[in-house]
Design an enzyme around this catalytic site. Structure first.
Site, short mmCIF file in Angstrom:
data_model
loop_
_atom_site.label_atom_id
_atom_site.label_comp_id
_atom_site.label_asym_id
_atom_site.label_seq_id
_atom_site.Cartn_x
_atom_site.Cartn_y
_atom_site.Cartn_z
N GLY A 89 29.49 22.88 -50.17
CA GLY A 89 28.20 22.69 -49.34
C GLY A 89 27.52 24.05 -49.20
O GLY A 89 28.29 25.00 -49.95
N ARG A 90 26.65 24.25 -48.44
CA ARG A 90 25.96 25.29 -48.16
C ARG A 90 26.61 26.19 -46.77
O ARG A 90 26.51 27.48 -46.76
CB ARG A 90 24.42 25.46 -47.78
CG ARG A 90 23.90 24.98 -48.86
CD ARG A 90 22.09 25.06 -48.97
NE ARG A 90 21.82 23.95 -48.02
CZ ARG A 90 20.84 24.12 -47.00
NH1 ARG A 90 20.54 25.33 -46.67
NH2 ARG A 90 20.47 22.88 -46.63
N GLU A 93 28.56 29.82 -47.96
CA GLU A 93 27.83 31.10 -48.10
C GLU A 93 27.62 31.77 -46.86
O GLU A 93 27.30 32.98 -46.85
CB GLU A 93 26.52 30.73 -48.69
CG GLU A 93 25.33 29.92 -47.97
CD GLU A 93 24.22 29.66 -48.78
OE1 GLU A 93 24.26 29.73 -49.91
OE2 GLU A 93 23.06 29.45 -47.98
N CYS A 119 34.61 22.60 -54.54
CA CYS A 119 33.11 23.11 -54.77
C CYS A 119 32.74 24.67 -54.14
O CYS A 119 33.48 25.48 -54.56
CB CYS A 119 32.14 22.05 -53.99
SG CYS A 119 30.44 22.00 -54.61
N HIS A 120 31.63 24.71 -53.57
CA HIS A 120 31.36 26.10 -52.95
C HIS A 120 32.31 26.63 -52.01
O HIS A 120 32.07 27.89 -51.60
CB HIS A 120 29.89 26.03 -52.30
CG HIS A 120 28.85 26.00 -53.41
ND1 HIS A 120 28.63 24.78 -54.04
CD2 HIS A 120 28.11 26.94 -54.01
CE1 HIS A 120 27.69 25.01 -55.09
NE2 HIS A 120 27.39 26.49 -55.13
N TYR A 139 32.72 24.51 -58.14
CA TYR A 139 31.34 24.30 -58.81
C TYR A 139 30.99 25.18 -59.80
O TYR A 139 31.19 26.55 -59.53
CB TYR A 139 30.26 24.05 -57.80
CG TYR A 139 29.04 23.65 -58.11
CD1 TYR A 139 29.06 22.50 -58.72
CD2 TYR A 139 27.89 24.50 -58.43
CE1 TYR A 139 27.71 21.83 -59.35
CE2 TYR A 139 26.68 24.01 -58.94
CZ TYR A 139 26.75 22.78 -59.19
OH TYR A 139 25.38 22.15 -59.86
#
Length: 193
Positions: A89-90, A93, A119-120, A139
């Site tokens: 997800g975000r 980051e 993923c991320h 990802y």
């Protein structure tokens, strides 16, 4: 097999399935799982986002559920955990900017403890500089970060997982069956039917 103590590192706008499914599945098979977020306490929640694959050039994003944390980030002693889960997800980051998050990830990497990343979530491992010489998937848009961190990016299908030693990685939530199965193997968890 004794239950393992597993830590999940997360934050606001984590991918909904990528935090909820492993949290529930790992608890279902008997492991102790603590989910934490920097600057948040047990009982507080993180917001989630649902990333879906609907034929566009990248995923779409929709509001998800609130996910309740069951441990306090400031109280975490990483040495008391057997394994680490890093959802995507975000959240990755920005939580990777927290020095304590990096310290925690490095502990698991240098002590060769099982790490499951999807993923991320790989962005946290690239920031921790623990991917040199390692083969991972993530990802697809994260390939340059993996390469720049000295890792070997392996393009996998969204339903596949990749194992390299203590590290199991997957592209996104459609890979949960393979990703979680491989993580359970790393944990020494056996399920009999």
């Amino acid at each position: 097999m004794p239950a393992k103590r597993i830590l999940i590192l997360t934050g606001d706008y984590v991918e909904d399935y990528e935090v909820m499914v492993p949290y529930q599945a790992l608890r279902m098979v008997g492991h102790h799982v603590d989910a934490v977020c920097p600057d948040k306490l047990a009982g507080q929640s993180v917001r989630t986002a649902v990333h879906d694959f609907e034929g566009a050039q990248t995923y779409s994003e929709k509001p998800g559920h609130n996910f309740e944390l069951n441990a306090t980030f400031a109280d975490i002693q990483e040495s008391s955990y057997d394994a680490l889960v890093v959802p995507g997800g975000r959240a990755p980051e920005y939580i990777r900017l927290n020095p304590r998050v990096i310290e925690i990830v490095r502990h698991f990497a240098t002590n060769n403890k099982p790490i499951a990343v999807i993923c991320h979530g790989i962005q946290i491992l690239t920031a921790a500089n623990v991917l040199s010489g390692r083969s991972v998937t993530a990802y697809y848009a994260c390939e340059p970060e993996v390469t720049n961190a000295g890792g070997h990016y392996v393009k996998k299908g969204v339903t596949e997982a990749l194992v390299d030693g203590n590290l199991v990685t997957a592209v996104a939530w459609p890979g949960h069956p393979a990703w979680l199965a491989e993580f359970l193997k790393l944990l020494g968890t056996t399920i009999t039917l």
